[in-house]
Design a protein around this motif. Sequence first.
Motif, PDB file in Angstrom:
ATOM      1  N   LEU A  37     -24.971   1.166  75.466  1.00  0.00           N
ATOM      2  CA  LEU A  37     -25.771   1.147  76.689  1.00  0.00           C
ATOM      3  C   LEU A  37     -25.968  -0.291  77.142  1.00  0.00           C
ATOM      4  O   LEU A  37     -25.943  -1.217  76.323  1.00  0.00           O
ATOM      5  N   PHE A  38     -26.177  -0.464  78.444  1.00  0.00           N
ATOM      6  CA  PHE A  38     -26.389  -1.784  79.032  1.00  0.00           C
ATOM      7  C   PHE A  38     -27.656  -1.754  79.885  1.00  0.00           C
ATOM      8  O   PHE A  38     -27.902  -0.780  80.604  1.00  0.00           O
ATOM      9  N   TYR A  39     -28.416  -2.858  79.822  1.00  0.00           N
ATOM     10  CA  TYR A  39     -29.645  -2.997  80.620  1.00  0.00           C
ATOM     11  C   TYR A  39     -29.643  -4.362  81.290  1.00  0.00           C
ATOM     12  O   TYR A  39     -29.172  -5.351  80.699  1.00  0.00           O
ATOM     13  N   ASN A  40     -30.218  -4.439  82.488  1.00  0.00           N
ATOM     14  CA  ASN A  40     -30.495  -5.724  83.112  1.00  0.00           C
ATOM     15  C   ASN A  40     -31.493  -6.455  82.211  1.00  0.00           C
ATOM     16  O   ASN A  40     -32.606  -5.977  81.987  1.00  0.00           O
ATOM     17  N   ALA A  41     -31.119  -7.638  81.691  1.00  0.00           N
ATOM     18  CA  ALA A  41     -31.958  -8.333  80.710  1.00  0.00           C
ATOM     19  C   ALA A  41     -33.294  -8.774  81.306  1.00  0.00           C
ATOM     20  O   ALA A  41     -34.257  -8.983  80.572  1.00  0.00           O
ATOM     21  N   ILE A 101     -27.561 -10.079  73.713  1.00  0.00           N
ATOM     22  CA  ILE A 101     -27.632 -10.385  75.137  1.00  0.00           C
ATOM     23  C   ILE A 101     -26.338 -11.073  75.538  1.00  0.00           C
ATOM     24  O   ILE A 101     -25.869 -11.984  74.843  1.00  0.00           O
ATOM     25  N   VAL A 102     -25.745 -10.598  76.613  1.00  0.00           N
ATOM     26  CA  VAL A 102     -24.539 -11.228  77.161  1.00  0.00           C
ATOM     27  C   VAL A 102     -24.917 -11.764  78.535  1.00  0.00           C
ATOM     28  O   VAL A 102     -25.421 -11.023  79.385  1.00  0.00           O
ATOM     29  N   ILE A 127     -28.607  -6.808  78.377  1.00  0.00           N
ATOM     30  CA  ILE A 127     -28.857  -6.425  76.984  1.00  0.00           C
ATOM     31  C   ILE A 127     -27.827  -5.358  76.644  1.00  0.00           C
ATOM     32  O   ILE A 127     -27.677  -4.374  77.376  1.00  0.00           O
ATOM     33  N   VAL A 128     -27.108  -5.570  75.546  1.00  0.00           N
ATOM     34  CA  VAL A 128     -26.143  -4.579  75.073  1.00  0.00           C
ATOM     35  C   VAL A 128     -26.752  -3.883  73.854  1.00  0.00           C
ATOM     36  O   VAL A 128     -27.207  -4.550  72.918  1.00  0.00           O
ATOM     37  N   LEU A 129     -26.761  -2.564  73.876  1.00  0.00           N
ATOM     38  CA  LEU A 129     -27.279  -1.757  72.770  1.00  0.00           C
ATOM     39  C   LEU A 129     -26.139  -0.906  72.227  1.00  0.00           C
ATOM     40  O   LEU A 129     -25.500  -0.166  72.978  1.00  0.00           O
ATOM     41  N   ILE A 130     -25.877  -1.048  70.922  1.00  0.00           N
ATOM     42  CA  ILE A 130     -24.722  -0.384  70.315  1.00  0.00           C
ATOM     43  C   ILE A 130     -25.155   0.487  69.137  1.00  0.00           C
ATOM     44  O   ILE A 130     -25.983   0.072  68.322  1.00  0.00           O
ATOM     45  N   SER A 131     -24.587   1.673  69.059  1.00  0.00           N
ATOM     46  CA  SER A 131     -24.601   2.432  67.804  1.00  0.00           C
ATOM     47  C   SER A 131     -23.148   2.640  67.386  1.00  0.00           C
ATOM     48  O   SER A 131     -22.386   3.310  68.081  1.00  0.00           O
ATOM     49  N   ASN A 132     -22.782   2.046  66.279  1.00  0.00           N
ATOM     50  CA  ASN A 132     -21.433   2.251  65.745  1.00  0.00           C
ATOM     51  C   ASN A 132     -21.467   3.595  65.018  1.00  0.00           C
ATOM     52  O   ASN A 132     -21.887   3.688  63.874  1.00  0.00           O
ATOM     53  N   CYS A 133     -21.044   4.631  65.710  1.00  0.00           N
ATOM     54  CA  CYS A 133     -21.371   6.038  65.393  1.00  0.00           C
ATOM     55  C   CYS A 133     -21.166   6.424  63.918  1.00  0.00           C
ATOM     56  O   CYS A 133     -20.076   6.266  63.375  1.00  0.00           O
ATOM     57  N   SER A 164     -37.571  -5.852  72.444  1.00  0.00           N
ATOM     58  CA  SER A 164     -37.425  -5.714  73.892  1.00  0.00           C
ATOM     59  C   SER A 164     -38.520  -4.838  74.503  1.00  0.00           C
ATOM     60  O   SER A 164     -38.705  -4.831  75.716  1.00  0.00           O
ATOM     61  N   GLY A 165     -39.219  -4.086  73.653  1.00  0.00           N
ATOM     62  CA  GLY A 165     -40.217  -3.159  74.176  1.00  0.00           C
ATOM     63  C   GLY A 165     -39.612  -1.846  74.648  1.00  0.00           C
ATOM     64  O   GLY A 165     -40.331  -0.947  75.072  1.00  0.00           O
ATOM     65  N   LEU A 166     -38.282  -1.741  74.589  1.00  0.00           N
ATOM     66  CA  LEU A 166     -37.628  -0.495  75.005  1.00  0.00           C
ATOM     67  C   LEU A 166     -37.755   0.545  73.889  1.00  0.00           C
ATOM     68  O   LEU A 166     -37.799   0.197  72.708  1.00  0.00           O
ATOM     69  N   SER A 167     -37.781   1.812  74.274  1.00  0.00           N
ATOM     70  CA  SER A 167     -37.958   2.872  73.276  1.00  0.00           C
ATOM     71  C   SER A 167     -37.298   4.163  73.752  1.00  0.00           C
ATOM     72  O   SER A 167     -36.426   4.145  74.619  1.00  0.00           O
ATOM     73  N   LYS A 168     -37.743   5.273  73.189  1.00  0.00           N
ATOM     74  CA  LYS A 168     -37.183   6.591  73.446  1.00  0.00           C
ATOM     75  C   LYS A 168     -36.918   6.890  74.922  1.00  0.00           C
ATOM     76  O   LYS A 168     -35.887   7.433  75.268  1.00  0.00           O
ATOM     77  N   ARG A 169     -37.878   6.557  75.758  1.00  0.00           N
ATOM     78  CA  ARG A 169     -37.765   6.894  77.181  1.00  0.00           C
ATOM     79  C   ARG A 169     -36.667   6.084  77.871  1.00  0.00           C
ATOM     80  O   ARG A 169     -36.320   6.358  79.010  1.00  0.00           O
TER      81      ARG A 169
END
Length: 215
Positions: free
Chosen positions: A50-54, A29-30, A186-192, A139-144
């Motif tokens: 990806l970024f989300y409003n926390a 979280i930033v 919320i910052v979500l990262i995949s270091n490819c 966070s409860g976030l998922s595929k969708r």
Amino acid sequence: MAQLTESPRRPEHATQSTTVLAGDGHTLIVRKGQVFRIVDLEGNQAVDTLFYNAHDPVERYSAVDTIREQGNIYLSTGSRLLSTEGNVLMSIVADTCGRHDTLGGACSAESNTVRYSLEKRHMHSCRDNFLLALARSGSGLSKRDLPSNINFFMNVPVTPAGKLTFADGVSAAGRYVEMRAEMDVIVLISNCPQLNNPCNAYNPTPVRVMVWGPD
Ligand SMILES: [Zn+2]
């Protein structure tokens, strides 16, 4: 090529500094006013982000709004990363790479199969990294909740005919991109972890994520 902009912030003053290993996922979280940096430690890495409003993660990064409002498909210093509600999530304030991709999306078991071969289906992918990191984040976030992502440091030139190409990276060891949070995100990262195209020079490497402030 965009102009490169160095940051005045010094690594020793960072309040957080974490290495994300080659091929790993990560969330953090930033807070509003903090500055977030991703460092391409060894060069030629792609960092799917990806970024989300926390406070309301239904509001999240929107590639289409970001591209339309800045009138450019590449991101660099001055780019404002817009949300699905038209609000600014992050503003890029420094960039020593010069070009970041908005169009290439994330690799997945499915795209590995379609682009490369059936035997590539079970290789690690950014989509799986995103899902695992979200599951661990609580966070409860998922595929969708996975819209089209940013690929920091990835070079996806578009030809005059509009064709997307995955090209050898323009980044190098130690290059970074830095952005100021305009809300708590919320910052979500995949270091490819991709091994089948030149986005990582066929050799995934670690990156560092750092946070400063707020000043
Ligand atoms: Zn990937």
